[in-house]
Scaffold this active site. Structure first.
Site, mmCIF file in Angstrom:
data_model
loop_
_atom_site.group_PDB
_atom_site.id
_atom_site.type_symbol
_atom_site.label_atom_id
_atom_site.label_comp_id
_atom_site.label_asym_id
_atom_site.label_seq_id
_atom_site.Cartn_x
_atom_site.Cartn_y
_atom_site.Cartn_z
ATOM 1 N N ASP A 37 41.556 -38.772 15.345
ATOM 2 C CA ASP A 37 41.155 -37.874 14.092
ATOM 3 C C ASP A 37 41.685 -38.543 12.678
ATOM 4 O OD1 ASP A 37 40.900 -35.564 12.320
ATOM 5 O OD2 ASP A 37 40.420 -34.438 14.289
ATOM 6 N N ASP A 72 39.775 -44.193 11.201
ATOM 7 C CA ASP A 72 38.389 -43.904 10.828
ATOM 8 C C ASP A 72 37.506 -44.354 11.900
ATOM 9 O OD1 ASP A 72 35.972 -43.539 9.660
ATOM 10 O OD2 ASP A 72 36.210 -44.662 8.084
ATOM 11 N N TYR A 168 22.524 -34.678 8.186
ATOM 12 C CA TYR A 168 23.061 -34.467 9.271
ATOM 13 C C TYR A 168 22.104 -34.384 10.413
ATOM 14 C CZ TYR A 168 26.393 -31.448 12.050
ATOM 15 O OH TYR A 168 27.080 -30.853 13.365
ATOM 16 N N LYS A 172 22.197 -36.234 13.958
ATOM 17 C CA LYS A 172 22.262 -35.637 15.279
ATOM 18 C C LYS A 172 21.172 -36.004 16.160
ATOM 19 C CE LYS A 172 26.473 -33.879 14.788
ATOM 20 N NZ LYS A 172 27.419 -34.401 15.752
ATOM 21 N N THR A 202 33.813 -23.306 13.100
ATOM 22 C CA THR A 202 34.660 -24.258 12.987
ATOM 23 C C THR A 202 35.105 -24.598 11.348
ATOM 24 O OG1 THR A 202 33.015 -25.905 12.675
ATOM 25 C CG2 THR A 202 33.728 -25.469 14.985
#
Length: 306
Positions: A37, A72, A168, A172, A202
Protein backbone atom coordinates in the site's frame (compact mmCIF):
# COMPACT_ATOMS: atom_id res chain seq x y z
CA UNK A 1 -6.74 -25.60 9.77
CA UNK A 2 -7.73 -22.56 7.69
CA UNK A 3 -8.75 -22.78 4.05
CA UNK A 4 -5.54 -20.98 3.00
CA UNK A 5 -3.16 -22.81 5.32
CA UNK A 6 0.31 -22.85 3.78
CA UNK A 7 -0.61 -20.43 0.98
CA UNK A 8 1.28 -17.24 0.16
CA UNK A 9 -0.54 -14.17 -1.14
CA UNK A 10 0.29 -10.71 -2.42
CA UNK A 11 -2.40 -8.07 -1.86
CA UNK A 12 -2.10 -4.56 -3.32
CA UNK A 13 -4.01 -1.74 -1.70
CA UNK A 14 -3.87 -3.87 1.43
CA UNK A 15 -3.40 -1.11 3.98
CA UNK A 16 -6.95 0.17 4.14
CA UNK A 17 -10.53 -0.58 3.17
CA UNK A 18 -11.31 -3.68 1.12
CA UNK A 19 -7.64 -4.62 0.73
CA UNK A 20 -7.02 -4.56 4.47
CA UNK A 21 -10.13 -6.68 5.10
CA UNK A 22 -8.85 -9.25 2.62
CA UNK A 23 -5.40 -9.28 4.22
CA UNK A 24 -6.85 -9.91 7.67
CA UNK A 25 -9.16 -12.66 6.43
CA UNK A 26 -6.44 -14.39 4.42
CA UNK A 27 -4.04 -14.29 7.36
CA UNK A 28 -6.71 -15.63 9.71
CA UNK A 29 -7.19 -18.54 7.30
CA UNK A 30 -3.48 -19.39 7.37
CA UNK A 31 -1.97 -17.48 4.47
CA UNK A 32 1.27 -15.53 4.66
CA UNK A 33 0.67 -12.14 3.04
CA UNK A 34 2.80 -9.50 1.36
CA UNK A 35 0.84 -6.29 2.01
CA UNK A 36 1.39 -3.49 -0.49
CA UNK A 37 0.00 0.00 0.00
CA UNK A 38 1.50 3.30 -1.09
CA UNK A 39 -0.56 5.10 1.54
CA UNK A 40 -1.52 7.86 -0.88
CA UNK A 41 -4.57 10.10 -0.68
CA UNK A 42 -7.77 8.98 -2.40
CA UNK A 43 -6.71 10.83 -5.56
CA UNK A 44 -3.24 9.28 -5.55
CA UNK A 45 -1.17 12.06 -4.01
CA UNK A 46 1.73 11.52 -1.63
CA UNK A 47 2.56 8.39 0.29
CA UNK A 48 2.61 6.97 3.81
CA UNK A 49 4.06 3.64 4.93
CA UNK A 50 1.77 3.68 7.98
CA UNK A 51 -1.33 1.88 6.61
CA UNK A 52 0.55 -1.18 5.33
CA UNK A 53 2.72 -1.33 8.45
CA UNK A 54 -0.32 -1.11 10.72
CA UNK A 55 -2.15 -3.98 9.03
CA UNK A 56 0.99 -6.12 9.19
CA UNK A 57 1.32 -5.38 12.91
CA UNK A 58 -2.29 -6.50 13.43
CA UNK A 59 -1.70 -9.73 11.52
CA UNK A 60 1.51 -10.55 13.38
CA UNK A 61 -0.07 -9.71 16.75
CA UNK A 62 -2.83 -12.20 15.95
CA UNK A 63 -0.26 -14.90 15.24
CA UNK A 64 -0.16 -14.56 11.46
CA UNK A 65 2.61 -13.92 8.97
CA UNK A 66 2.84 -10.74 6.90
CA UNK A 67 5.32 -8.25 5.53
CA UNK A 68 4.69 -4.67 4.40
CA UNK A 69 5.66 -2.89 1.19
CA UNK A 70 4.97 0.80 0.67
CA UNK A 71 5.81 1.02 -3.03
CA UNK A 72 3.84 2.50 -5.91
CA UNK A 73 2.15 -0.49 -7.52
CA UNK A 74 1.97 1.24 -10.89
CA UNK A 75 5.78 1.19 -10.94
CA UNK A 76 6.78 -2.12 -12.53
CA UNK A 77 9.77 -2.37 -10.20
CA UNK A 78 7.32 -2.49 -7.29
CA UNK A 79 5.29 -5.23 -8.93
CA UNK A 80 8.39 -7.34 -9.48
CA UNK A 81 9.56 -6.72 -5.92
CA UNK A 82 6.24 -7.87 -4.45
CA UNK A 83 6.43 -11.20 -6.24
CA UNK A 84 10.12 -11.60 -5.39
CA UNK A 85 9.40 -10.78 -1.75
CA UNK A 86 6.68 -13.42 -1.52
CA UNK A 87 9.10 -16.06 -2.83
CA UNK A 88 12.16 -14.95 -0.85
CA UNK A 89 10.36 -14.36 2.47
CA UNK A 90 7.72 -17.09 2.40
CA UNK A 91 9.06 -19.57 -0.14
CA UNK A 92 6.51 -19.30 -2.96
CA UNK A 93 3.51 -17.46 -4.42
CA UNK A 94 0.00 -18.88 -4.68
CA UNK A 95 -2.38 -15.92 -4.78
CA UNK A 96 -2.28 -12.43 -6.25
CA UNK A 97 -5.01 -9.93 -5.34
CA UNK A 98 -5.05 -6.53 -7.07
CA UNK A 99 -7.12 -4.03 -5.09
CA UNK A 100 -5.11 -0.77 -5.21
CA UNK A 101 -6.88 2.16 -6.80
CA UNK A 102 -7.56 5.90 -6.80
CA UNK A 103 -10.36 8.22 -7.87
CA UNK A 104 -10.26 11.48 -9.82
CA UNK A 105 -13.87 12.04 -10.76
CA UNK A 106 -14.91 14.46 -13.49
CA UNK A 107 -17.47 14.49 -16.27
CA UNK A 108 -15.69 13.73 -19.54
CA UNK A 109 -15.89 17.34 -20.75
CA UNK A 110 -14.08 18.47 -17.58
CA UNK A 111 -11.59 15.61 -17.36
CA UNK A 112 -7.96 16.66 -17.76
CA UNK A 113 -5.38 14.49 -19.46
CA UNK A 114 -3.49 14.32 -16.15
CA UNK A 115 -6.52 12.94 -14.31
CA UNK A 116 -7.21 10.44 -17.09
CA UNK A 117 -3.60 9.21 -17.09
CA UNK A 118 -3.32 8.99 -13.30
CA UNK A 119 -6.37 6.75 -12.89
CA UNK A 120 -5.53 4.54 -15.86
CA UNK A 121 -1.97 4.22 -14.56
CA UNK A 122 -2.87 3.05 -11.06
CA UNK A 123 -5.66 0.68 -12.07
CA UNK A 124 -4.56 -0.81 -15.38
CA UNK A 125 -0.80 -0.49 -15.20
CA UNK A 126 -1.00 -1.37 -11.52
CA UNK A 127 -2.59 -4.69 -12.47
CA UNK A 128 -0.03 -5.29 -15.23
CA UNK A 129 2.79 -4.46 -12.82
CA UNK A 130 1.98 -7.41 -10.56
CA UNK A 131 0.35 -9.81 -13.01
CA UNK A 132 3.31 -10.01 -15.35
CA UNK A 133 5.91 -11.21 -12.80
CA UNK A 134 3.31 -13.39 -11.06
CA UNK A 135 2.44 -15.05 -14.37
CA UNK A 136 6.12 -15.58 -15.10
CA UNK A 137 6.52 -17.27 -11.73
CA UNK A 138 3.47 -19.50 -12.22
CA UNK A 139 4.65 -20.49 -15.69
CA UNK A 140 8.11 -21.37 -14.44
CA UNK A 141 6.63 -23.87 -11.96
CA UNK A 142 5.25 -25.97 -14.86
CA UNK A 143 2.52 -27.43 -12.70
CA UNK A 144 -0.86 -27.72 -14.49
CA UNK A 145 -2.36 -29.25 -11.35
CA UNK A 146 -1.49 -26.23 -9.20
CA UNK A 147 -4.08 -24.01 -7.57
CA UNK A 148 -2.73 -20.58 -8.39
CA UNK A 149 -5.11 -17.63 -8.19
CA UNK A 150 -5.29 -14.14 -9.67
CA UNK A 151 -8.09 -11.98 -8.25
CA UNK A 152 -8.54 -8.59 -9.89
CA UNK A 153 -10.86 -5.77 -8.86
CA UNK A 154 -13.26 -4.19 -11.30
CA UNK A 155 -16.23 -1.93 -10.49
CA UNK A 156 -19.90 -1.37 -11.15
CA UNK A 157 -18.68 2.03 -12.37
CA UNK A 158 -17.42 0.35 -15.53
CA UNK A 159 -20.10 -2.31 -15.78
CA UNK A 160 -22.90 0.25 -15.54
CA UNK A 161 -21.05 3.22 -17.04
CA UNK A 162 -20.83 5.77 -14.22
CA UNK A 163 -21.31 9.18 -15.92
CA UNK A 164 -18.94 11.08 -13.63
CA UNK A 165 -16.12 8.51 -13.74
CA UNK A 166 -15.08 8.01 -17.38
CA UNK A 167 -11.43 7.36 -16.47
CA UNK A 168 -12.29 4.97 -13.64
CA UNK A 169 -14.99 3.21 -15.70
CA UNK A 170 -12.60 2.71 -18.61
CA UNK A 171 -9.87 1.35 -16.34
CA UNK A 172 -12.21 -1.03 -14.55
CA UNK A 173 -13.62 -2.45 -17.79
CA UNK A 174 -10.03 -2.83 -18.95
CA UNK A 175 -9.43 -4.96 -15.86
CA UNK A 176 -12.25 -7.27 -16.95
CA UNK A 177 -10.72 -7.67 -20.41
CA UNK A 178 -7.35 -8.39 -18.81
CA UNK A 179 -8.99 -10.99 -16.57
CA UNK A 180 -10.54 -12.76 -19.57
CA UNK A 181 -7.16 -12.87 -21.26
CA UNK A 182 -5.38 -14.21 -18.18
CA UNK A 183 -8.00 -16.90 -17.66
CA UNK A 184 -7.33 -18.23 -21.16
CA UNK A 185 -3.57 -17.81 -21.33
CA UNK A 186 -2.68 -19.13 -17.88
CA UNK A 187 -5.10 -22.04 -17.43
CA UNK A 188 -2.52 -24.59 -18.57
CA UNK A 189 -0.25 -23.46 -15.73
CA UNK A 190 -2.86 -24.14 -13.05
CA UNK A 191 -3.98 -20.53 -12.76
CA UNK A 192 -7.52 -19.19 -12.45
CA UNK A 193 -8.27 -15.49 -12.97
CA UNK A 194 -11.45 -13.77 -11.86
CA UNK A 195 -12.52 -10.23 -11.01
CA UNK A 196 -14.65 -8.81 -8.24
CA UNK A 197 -16.94 -5.80 -8.54
CA UNK A 198 -17.33 -4.64 -4.92
CA UNK A 199 -19.88 -2.45 -3.20
CA UNK A 200 -18.83 -1.08 0.19
CA UNK A 201 -18.31 2.14 2.12
CA UNK A 202 -14.60 2.91 1.81
CA UNK A 203 -12.21 5.83 1.85
CA UNK A 204 -12.69 6.17 -1.92
CA UNK A 205 -16.48 6.15 -1.88
CA UNK A 206 -16.27 8.72 0.90
CA UNK A 207 -14.94 11.25 -1.62
CA UNK A 208 -18.04 10.95 -3.82
CA UNK A 209 -20.65 13.69 -3.18
CA UNK A 210 -23.57 12.57 -1.03
CA UNK A 211 -26.14 12.99 -3.78
CA UNK A 212 -24.20 10.53 -5.95
CA UNK A 213 -23.58 7.84 -3.34
CA UNK A 214 -26.91 7.20 -1.66
CA UNK A 215 -26.15 3.51 -1.22
CA UNK A 216 -23.03 4.28 0.81
CA UNK A 217 -24.20 7.25 2.87
CA UNK A 218 -24.49 5.35 6.17
CA UNK A 219 -20.95 4.17 6.71
CA UNK A 220 -21.92 2.79 10.13
CA UNK A 221 -24.28 0.28 8.54
CA UNK A 222 -22.52 -3.10 8.94
CA UNK A 223 -23.82 -4.22 5.56
CA UNK A 224 -21.63 -1.51 3.96
CA UNK A 225 -18.44 -2.75 5.66
CA UNK A 226 -15.47 -3.67 3.43
CA UNK A 227 -15.29 -6.86 5.51
CA UNK A 228 -18.25 -8.16 3.50
CA UNK A 229 -16.09 -8.36 0.37
CA UNK A 230 -13.48 -10.61 2.00
CA UNK A 231 -15.53 -13.86 2.03
CA UNK A 232 -15.87 -13.82 -1.75
CA UNK A 233 -12.16 -13.06 -2.17
CA UNK A 234 -11.40 -15.90 0.23
CA UNK A 235 -13.49 -18.34 -1.78
CA UNK A 236 -11.85 -17.32 -5.04
CA UNK A 237 -8.42 -17.74 -3.41
CA UNK A 238 -9.23 -21.20 -2.09
CA UNK A 239 -8.70 -24.56 -3.77
CA UNK A 240 -12.47 -25.04 -3.97
CA UNK A 241 -12.79 -22.36 -6.66
CA UNK A 242 -10.70 -24.30 -9.19
CA UNK A 243 -13.77 -24.71 -11.43
CA UNK A 244 -14.31 -20.95 -11.77
CA UNK A 245 -12.24 -18.73 -14.07
CA UNK A 246 -12.67 -15.84 -16.47
CA UNK A 247 -15.67 -14.47 -14.57
CA UNK A 248 -16.71 -11.27 -12.83
CA UNK A 249 -18.53 -11.56 -9.53
CA UNK A 250 -20.31 -8.94 -7.45
CA UNK A 251 -20.07 -8.57 -3.67
CA UNK A 252 -22.15 -5.81 -2.10
CA UNK A 253 -23.51 -5.83 1.42
CA UNK A 254 -24.64 -9.38 2.09
CA UNK A 255 -25.27 -10.14 -1.60
CA UNK A 256 -22.97 -12.05 -3.93
CA UNK A 257 -23.71 -12.23 -7.64
CA UNK A 258 -22.31 -13.59 -10.89
CA UNK A 259 -22.20 -11.38 -13.98
CA UNK A 260 -22.71 -12.83 -17.43
CA UNK A 261 -19.88 -12.53 -19.93
CA UNK A 262 -20.63 -10.49 -23.09
CA UNK A 263 -22.05 -12.50 -25.97
CA UNK A 264 -23.81 -11.88 -29.25
CA UNK A 265 -27.54 -12.17 -28.55
CA UNK A 266 -28.88 -11.56 -32.07
CA UNK A 267 -27.15 -11.53 -35.44
CA UNK A 268 -27.79 -10.44 -39.00
CA UNK A 269 -25.98 -12.10 -41.92
CA UNK A 270 -25.65 -11.29 -45.59
CA UNK A 271 -24.29 -13.19 -48.59
CA UNK A 272 -22.42 -10.10 -49.75
CA UNK A 273 -21.75 -6.42 -48.98
CA UNK A 274 -24.62 -4.74 -47.19
CA UNK A 275 -26.98 -2.31 -48.88
CA UNK A 276 -27.01 0.55 -46.38
CA UNK A 277 -30.77 1.06 -46.29
CA UNK A 278 -31.45 -2.66 -45.97
CA UNK A 279 -28.96 -2.92 -43.12
CA UNK A 280 -30.54 0.04 -41.32
CA UNK A 281 -34.03 -1.48 -41.70
CA UNK A 282 -32.89 -4.87 -40.44
CA UNK A 283 -31.03 -3.41 -37.46
CA UNK A 284 -34.07 -1.44 -36.39
CA UNK A 285 -36.46 -4.32 -37.07
CA UNK A 286 -34.40 -7.01 -35.35
CA UNK A 287 -32.19 -5.30 -32.76
CA UNK A 288 -34.24 -2.43 -31.38
CA UNK A 289 -36.87 -4.47 -29.59
CA UNK A 290 -34.19 -6.63 -28.00
CA UNK A 291 -31.98 -3.69 -27.02
CA UNK A 292 -34.89 -1.77 -25.54
CA UNK A 293 -35.58 -4.68 -23.21
CA UNK A 294 -32.05 -4.78 -21.82
CA UNK A 295 -30.66 -2.67 -18.97
CA UNK A 296 -28.43 -0.57 -21.28
CA UNK A 297 -31.60 0.89 -22.82
CA UNK A 298 -31.36 3.38 -19.97
CA UNK A 299 -28.77 5.17 -22.09
CA UNK A 300 -31.26 5.58 -24.92
CA UNK A 301 -33.82 6.89 -22.45
CA UNK A 302 -31.37 9.59 -21.47
CA UNK A 303 -31.66 10.85 -25.05
CA UNK A 304 -35.44 10.47 -25.09
CA UNK A 305 -35.21 7.94 -27.91
CA UNK A 306 -37.11 5.03 -26.37
Amino acid sequence: MGSLEGKVAVVTGGGRGIGASIVRRFAAEGAAVVVNDLGATADGQGGDAGPADQVVKEVVAAGGRAIADGGDVADTATGQRLIDTAVSEFGKLDILVNVAGILRDRMIFNLSEEDWDAVIRVHLKGHYSTVRPAAQYFREQRNPDANYRIINFSSVSGLDGSPGQPNYAAAKMGVIGLTYSLAQSLAKYGVTANSISPGAATRLTGTVPDEKRANFRNEEDPSRSPDNIAPLALYLASDRSRWLTGRTLRASGYDVGLYNNPEVIRQLSSTGPWDQERLADLIEGNFRSVADGLPPSVFARQLGRN
